[in-house]
Write a protein that holds these residues in place. Structure first.
Motif, PDB file in Angstrom:
ATOM      1  N   SER A  93       0.824  -1.198   0.000  1.00 29.21           N
ATOM      2  CA  SER A  93       0.000   0.000   0.000  1.00 29.21           C
ATOM      3  C   SER A  93       0.859   1.248   0.000  1.00 29.21           C
ATOM      4  CB  SER A  93      -0.896   0.024   1.239  1.00 29.21           C
ATOM      5  OG  SER A  93      -1.788  -1.028   1.221  1.00 29.21           O
ATOM      6  N   VAL A 109      -2.405   5.218  -2.006  1.00 32.85           N
ATOM      7  CA  VAL A 109      -3.099   4.173  -2.759  1.00 32.85           C
ATOM      8  C   VAL A 109      -4.133   3.520  -1.846  1.00 32.85           C
ATOM      9  CG1 VAL A 109      -2.837   1.950  -3.920  1.00 32.85           C
ATOM     10  CG2 VAL A 109      -1.198   3.792  -4.340  1.00 32.85           C
ATOM     11  N   LEU A 110      -5.335   3.373  -2.349  1.00 30.31           N
ATOM     12  CA  LEU A 110      -6.431   2.854  -1.534  1.00 30.31           C
ATOM     13  C   LEU A 110      -6.219   1.377  -1.217  1.00 30.31           C
ATOM     14  CD1 LEU A 110      -9.415   4.500  -3.449  1.00 30.31           C
ATOM     15  CD2 LEU A 110      -8.446   5.220  -1.251  1.00 30.31           C
ATOM     16  N   SER A 144      -6.211  -3.836  -3.023  1.00 27.67           N
ATOM     17  CA  SER A 144      -5.677  -2.516  -3.323  1.00 27.67           C
ATOM     18  C   SER A 144      -5.815  -2.306  -4.823  1.00 27.67           C
ATOM     19  CB  SER A 144      -4.206  -2.416  -2.919  1.00 27.67           C
ATOM     20  OG  SER A 144      -3.708  -1.158  -3.358  1.00 27.67           O
ATOM     21  N   THR A 188      -6.865   3.991  -8.000  1.00 26.23           N
ATOM     22  CA  THR A 188      -7.035   4.888  -6.852  1.00 26.23           C
ATOM     23  C   THR A 188      -7.402   6.284  -7.349  1.00 26.23           C
ATOM     24  OG1 THR A 188      -5.583   3.669  -5.352  1.00 26.23           O
ATOM     25  CG2 THR A 188      -5.844   6.024  -4.935  1.00 26.23           C
ATOM     26  N   ASN A 239     -10.888   8.100  -6.598  1.00 27.32           N
ATOM     27  CA  ASN A 239     -10.902   9.412  -5.942  1.00 27.32           C
ATOM     28  C   ASN A 239     -11.621  10.454  -6.799  1.00 27.32           C
ATOM     29  OD1 ASN A 239      -9.642   8.607  -3.605  1.00 27.32           O
ATOM     30  ND2 ASN A 239      -7.581   9.024  -4.373  1.00 27.32           N
TER      31      ASN A 239
END
Ligand SMILES: [Zn+2]
Length: 324
Positions: A10, A14-15, A187, A193, A197
């Protein structure tokens, strides 16, 4: 996972989130599986005899060698022998036992093949290939493989075995629902990501390949054709074109959408890859290829609830034929 591995998995920004993929698989059983599972409910284990005379437990409907349909049922013992095993130190939710146990292949007395199930033992030192075991029945039995709670070590004599059985039971089990569930820590990576977002601001952002200039939405971080990283972020949409679609007639559990409805591939304006979404605001039988649509957001939604017609004229086929 170590702290270093956690960080590597991660990178900052980064989600990362739990992701559960779950679906109930409903199947009808047919005569052999129906007899097998109904038998378990009645504490009877049935195998099936192959053309060559072997007894298979669990049974199958077709001979694995000749592919002939096989129906001759045989009752085998509830005692058997471990043919191989592996120790499970960390039982997961919904596994047969809460405490550490062995996964074992057990050849029941009277059978020629082995059945995979849990073996309750105090530790791996208490398990060996060749050990004798016996079925521990579940207190509540419904006609499922879980009617066998597990196997347990057994010192006594073998059960009677080998009796022909007609497979007839009162109130046979004719279908089962197999719950498939996969737990991930997911992830989405750098590219998705940014995509997710942007969606939180009701914008759709793809990435352009520096080599072939295609814009991928949702972006995967690399161009599958050119094999190079995509780094150039491009906002697309919000409107798009239905490139192809299907009419869904089966209502999914936990999904509050009336059937029939349309699920479509939608090429957002500026994108070179279609994403998919539900089409609303138009009768399902009026949806068509080339239909121009726009996203409809709901309060608090992290992605469009569905897409609805914009009212524009349909797109020319040539405009989206490469995106189907
Ligand atoms: Zn490319």
């Amino acid at each position: 996972m170590s702290a270093a591995a956690e960080a590597a998995a991660s990178p900052p920004g980064v989600l990362r989130a739990p992701l559960v993929v779950e679906f109930p698989f409903t199947r009808s059983l047919g005569p052999v599986q129906s007899a097998f599972l109904t038998g378990l409910r009645e504490r009877v284990v049935l195998g099936v005899r192959t053309t060559a005379g072997q007894v298979m437990v669990p049974p199958v409907e077709y001979d694995p060698v000749t592919a002939e349909e096989i129906r001759e049922l045989v009752q085998v013992a509830t005692t058997g022998t471990v043919t191989t095993w592996a120790w499970n130190d960390h039982p997961r939710p919904n596994q047969p036992l809460d405490s550490p146990f062995a996964w074992a292949l057990v050849r029941l007395d009277g059978a020629d093949t082995a059945l995979l199930h849990a073996l309750d033992a105090p530790g791996p030192d208490a398990v060996r290939t060749g050990m004798r075991v016996r079925i521990r029945w579940a207190a509540q039995r419904t006609g499922a493989i879980t009617d066998i709670a597990c196997f347990e070590p057994h010192e006594g004599p073998a059960d009677p075995q080998g009796a022909p059985h007609d497979g007839a039971f009162a109130e046979p089990v004719t279908g089962i629902v197999a719950e498939a569930r996969l737990d991930y820590t997911y992830s989405p990576g750098r590219a998705q990501t940014a995509y997710i977002n942007a969606l939180s601001e009701r914008r759709t952002v793809g990435e352009r390949c520096p080599s072939c200039h295609k814009v991928y939405v949702p972006p995967r971080g690399a161009c599958p054709t050119c094999g190079v990283a995509t780094t150039d972020r491009v906002e697309v949409g919000p409107a798009g074109t239905v490139t192809t679609y299907c009419v869904v007639n089966i209502k999914a559990r936990n999904l509050d959408i009336e059937v029939p409805y349309v699920y479509a591939h939608i090429a957002l304006d500026g994108a070179d890859l279609a994403l998919h979404g539900r089409i609303g605001g138009i009768p399902y039988d009026q949806v068509r290829m080339g239909l121009r649509v726009e996203p409809v957001w709901t309060e608090g939604g992290r992605y469009p609830d569905h897409y609805r017609p914009t009212g524009e004229p349909d797109a020319d086929y040539d405009a989206y034929k490469e995106l189907i």
